[in-house]
Write a protein that holds these residues in place. Structure first.
Motif, PDB file in Angstrom:
ATOM      1  N   CYS A  31      58.674  11.240 -54.592  1.00  0.00           N
ATOM      2  CA  CYS A  31      59.194  12.256 -53.667  1.00  0.00           C
ATOM      3  C   CYS A  31      60.224  11.633 -52.732  1.00  0.00           C
ATOM      4  O   CYS A  31      61.260  12.251 -52.453  1.00  0.00           O
ATOM      5  CB  CYS A  31      58.040  12.865 -52.883  1.00  0.00           C
ATOM      6  N   SER A  60      64.058  12.737 -52.767  1.00  0.00           N
ATOM      7  CA  SER A  60      64.628  13.278 -51.524  1.00  0.00           C
ATOM      8  C   SER A  60      65.916  12.558 -51.156  1.00  0.00           C
ATOM      9  O   SER A  60      66.909  13.193 -50.780  1.00  0.00           O
ATOM     10  CB  SER A  60      63.632  13.139 -50.371  1.00  0.00           C
ATOM     11  N   TRP A  66      59.598  18.252 -54.765  1.00  0.00           N
ATOM     12  CA  TRP A  66      58.148  18.149 -54.895  1.00  0.00           C
ATOM     13  C   TRP A  66      57.684  18.467 -56.318  1.00  0.00           C
ATOM     14  O   TRP A  66      56.771  17.808 -56.832  1.00  0.00           O
ATOM     15  CB  TRP A  66      57.443  19.035 -53.872  1.00  0.00           C
ATOM     16  N   LEU A  99      55.747  15.843 -58.553  1.00  0.00           N
ATOM     17  CA  LEU A  99      54.420  16.241 -59.057  1.00  0.00           C
ATOM     18  C   LEU A  99      54.343  16.177 -60.575  1.00  0.00           C
ATOM     19  O   LEU A  99      53.316  15.782 -61.132  1.00  0.00           O
ATOM     20  CB  LEU A  99      54.069  17.649 -58.586  1.00  0.00           C
TER      21      LEU A  99
END
Length: 137
Positions: free
Chosen positions: A22, A26, A60, A64
């Motif tokens: 993540c 990002s 996300w 995931l």
């Protein structure tokens, strides 16, 4: 040595992979958005809070997807070689584990790094061009 059972090891490794991916995703998105706003203002100026929300959800979901793969038995989590923590079982020799590690390498390391480098290269080119334009006038 790892003092807890396999379930805690899996949870620990899952969290490490999830938050690590993540973070990198990002940074990749931020770098790309910054590049769009500076280098391509016609597109970058259309960026809105709803776009940010969608990108955040995508980050996300991306993280995931790769973090949950070992839970679906594509790759696996286990103790690190020294046995003090848990992570992806890099040493696993099954075909699925090898494909998972290759997918991580390509989609979670090489691709994000290439996007960040390309974004920064475009930004540097734009800054140099702007500096030359200001210096000539």
């Amino acid at each position: 040595r790892w003092m807890f059972d396999q379930a805690v090891c899996t949870l620990y490794a899952f969290c490490g992979v999830l938050f690590g991916l993540c973070s990198l995703a990002s940074l990749t998105v931020l770098s790309t958005v910054c590049c769009l706003k500076v280098c391509y203002p016609a597109y970058g100026n259309r960026f809105s809070p709803s776009h940010a929300a969608v990108l955040l959800l995508c980050v996300w979901a991306y993280a995931l997807t790769f973090a949950m793969a070992p839970l679906a038995e594509w790759g696996s989590y286990g103790p690190e070689p020294y046995g003090t923590a848990c992570c992806i079982a890099w040493h696993a020799s099954s075909r699925e584990a090898t494909l998972y590690v290759l997918a991580l390498l390509v989609f979670c390391y090489l691709l994000p790094c290439a996007l960040v480098l390309a974004s920064h290269a475009l930004l540097l080119r734009r800054v140099r061009g702007s500096r030359r334009a200001v210096g000539q006038h």
